[in-house]
Motif scaffolding. Sequence first.
Motif, mmCIF file in Angstrom:
data_model
loop_
_atom_site.group_PDB
_atom_site.id
_atom_site.type_symbol
_atom_site.label_atom_id
_atom_site.label_comp_id
_atom_site.label_asym_id
_atom_site.label_seq_id
_atom_site.Cartn_x
_atom_site.Cartn_y
_atom_site.Cartn_z
ATOM 1 N N LEU A 256 -0.248 11.670 2.970
ATOM 2 C CA LEU A 256 0.942 11.574 3.813
ATOM 3 C C LEU A 256 0.615 10.896 5.135
ATOM 4 C CD1 LEU A 256 3.920 12.221 4.245
ATOM 5 C CD2 LEU A 256 3.235 14.477 5.112
ATOM 6 N N GLY A 257 -0.553 11.194 5.692
ATOM 7 C CA GLY A 257 -0.963 10.559 6.948
ATOM 8 C C GLY A 257 -1.125 9.059 6.793
ATOM 9 N N CYS A 258 -1.760 8.653 5.683
ATOM 10 C CA CYS A 258 -1.899 7.212 5.414
ATOM 11 C C CYS A 258 -0.537 6.548 5.259
ATOM 12 C CB CYS A 258 -2.726 6.998 4.148
ATOM 13 S SG CYS A 258 -4.476 7.412 4.315
ATOM 14 N N PHE A 259 0.366 7.252 4.585
ATOM 15 C CA PHE A 259 1.700 6.689 4.382
ATOM 16 C C PHE A 259 2.429 6.505 5.711
ATOM 17 C CE2 PHE A 259 6.270 7.428 3.903
ATOM 18 C CZ PHE A 259 6.609 6.377 3.066
ATOM 19 N N VAL B 265 -6.633 -3.401 -2.810
ATOM 20 C CA VAL B 265 -6.965 -2.367 -1.828
ATOM 21 C C VAL B 265 -6.477 -1.005 -2.306
ATOM 22 C CG1 VAL B 265 -6.563 -1.591 0.546
ATOM 23 C CG2 VAL B 265 -6.972 -4.013 0.075
ATOM 24 N N SER B 266 -5.324 -0.981 -2.987
ATOM 25 C CA SER B 266 -4.788 0.286 -3.498
ATOM 26 C C SER B 266 -5.716 0.910 -4.527
ATOM 27 C CB SER B 266 -3.410 0.055 -4.126
ATOM 28 O OG SER B 266 -2.481 -0.376 -3.161
ATOM 29 N N LEU B 267 -6.365 0.071 -5.344
ATOM 30 C CA LEU B 267 -7.306 0.592 -6.331
ATOM 31 C C LEU B 267 -8.472 1.321 -5.669
ATOM 32 C CD1 LEU B 267 -7.430 -2.403 -8.856
ATOM 33 C CD2 LEU B 267 -6.291 -0.192 -9.151
ATOM 34 N N ILE C 34 7.488 10.125 -1.951
ATOM 35 C CA ILE C 34 6.278 10.863 -1.576
ATOM 36 C C ILE C 34 6.559 12.368 -1.571
ATOM 37 C CG2 ILE C 34 4.755 11.391 0.379
ATOM 38 C CD1 ILE C 34 3.846 8.888 -0.827
ATOM 39 N N MET C 35 7.753 12.745 -1.084
ATOM 40 C CA MET C 35 8.088 14.161 -0.949
ATOM 41 C C MET C 35 8.674 14.769 -2.227
ATOM 42 S SD MET C 35 7.066 14.708 2.053
ATOM 43 C CE MET C 35 7.633 16.410 2.198
ATOM 44 N N LEU D 26 0.831 -1.207 0.000
ATOM 45 C CA LEU D 26 0.000 0.000 0.000
ATOM 46 C C LEU D 26 0.865 1.256 0.000
ATOM 47 C CD1 LEU D 26 -2.795 -1.005 2.557
ATOM 48 C CD2 LEU D 26 -2.817 -1.189 0.063
ATOM 49 N N SER D 27 1.937 1.253 0.795
ATOM 50 C CA SER D 27 2.841 2.414 0.807
ATOM 51 C C SER D 27 3.473 2.610 -0.558
ATOM 52 C CB SER D 27 3.931 2.213 1.862
ATOM 53 O OG SER D 27 3.386 2.105 3.152
ATOM 54 N N GLY D 28 3.835 1.511 -1.220
ATOM 55 C CA GLY D 28 4.431 1.613 -2.544
ATOM 56 C C GLY D 28 3.490 2.212 -3.572
ATOM 57 N N SER D 29 2.204 1.941 -3.429
ATOM 58 C CA SER D 29 1.224 2.528 -4.354
ATOM 59 C C SER D 29 1.167 4.043 -4.198
ATOM 60 C CB SER D 29 -0.157 1.926 -4.097
ATOM 61 O OG SER D 29 -0.155 0.540 -4.326
ATOM 62 N N LEU D 30 1.186 4.517 -2.945
ATOM 63 C CA LEU D 30 1.194 5.956 -2.694
ATOM 64 C C LEU D 30 2.461 6.601 -3.250
ATOM 65 C CD1 LEU D 30 -0.156 5.968 0.986
ATOM 66 C CD2 LEU D 30 -1.404 6.647 -1.076
#
Length: 423
Positions: free
Chosen positions: A216-219, A200-202, A135-136, A61-65
């Motif tokens: 960012l909070g989810c990450f 789930v990422s979709l 992300i940043m 999930l983090s990789g999708s973000l």
Amino acid sequence: MADDVGLEIQLCSEQFGSGEARGCRAAADGSLQWEGFPDSVSPDYLPYQLWDSVQAFASSLSGSLATQAVLLGIGVGNAKATVSAATATWLVKDSTGMLGRIVFAWWKGSKLDCNAKQWRLFADILNDVAMFLEIMAPVYPICFTMTVSTSNLAKCIVSVAGGATRAALTVHQARRNNMADVSAKDSSQETLVNLAGLLVSLLMLPLVSGCPGFSLGCFLFLTALHIYANYRAVRSLVMETLNEGRLRLVLKHYLQRGEVLDPTAANRMEPLWTGFWPAPSLSLGVPLHRLVSSVFELQQLVEGHQEPYLLCWNQSRNQVQVVLNQKAGPKTVLRAATHGLMLGALQGDGPLPAELEELRKQVRAGPKKESWVIVKETHQVLDMLFPKFLKGLQDAGWKTEKHQLEVDEWRATWLLSPEKKVL
């Protein structure tokens, strides 16, 4: 010999419905060993795989973000972005990662087996750092190329460290010469978890795409879950071979209390956050030319050494360097490491056996005795202590026929005045 025959002969078998039959053989301790799970893997296999699945799901999930952020920064959806600029950024990013992969494999590739648990945890934390950089990256467009290149460099290091340590852990967990089977099932399990993460990422990405703060909070939440699950997975492992960290713990406990810690207790106490970097106090397999430059120094170093290793102790730095003979086997390396750590204990605190306590007083009294004299006397003490210590290790469940000590490739030969022993 009878035990070996018992392990080869199938005593019985069982079958569920029309499924494949599984055989059963006698173990050395008289128990029955069935083919297949759970007897075909180590006892720590199930808890490790459960936590490993949790961390893989969170990482997916983090990789999708992170991927969404990189595509945004590279210009997807931006009419002003050009294909050539995006291609150049991608090429720089990939080439940096390839270079990092080569350098890291050359630098640390042969050392990853020694501290597989620590490097495994390090790799996953570094992967989180890499995804945070991605992300940043869109936040500072001027530094975008440099940021994603640094991120990919970290990810390539992760792939080397993670892949190598995964192989080392597979060797540990496979108990019936079934490493390929365990590796295949581990790969299939990871694929299934990543597929669930993709689904789930979709659902998640449309919810967070318009809100950078929420994304960012989810990450950060997923990263915290990822690190925690990784820690629990690595902490559940019970390695039955000795590396320097585990040997240091077991030897310290033995010298202070006369008891040998079993693998479960020692692995529970083993440091995970700082234990992957080798201690400079003990170096095994150093070149002989580093320690001697004259015939007198060579004779002084050899004197009193009846084992196929030479040990040089620098008292001021508390540094031990060990030269190994061509004929040195695993038990010789284990004894040399024990010898070196025992010398270090002379400058430490805590109770010691009477023979070592007397030597500690001499060491603390000042440089009245040269280091080579102390080393010679500890050889005599070790002749009495090491056989008992080795038997205690074997009785406690440690595998002493192999080790995970960090040993360099240098070997030497020399003329000994006493008769040499080969372990």
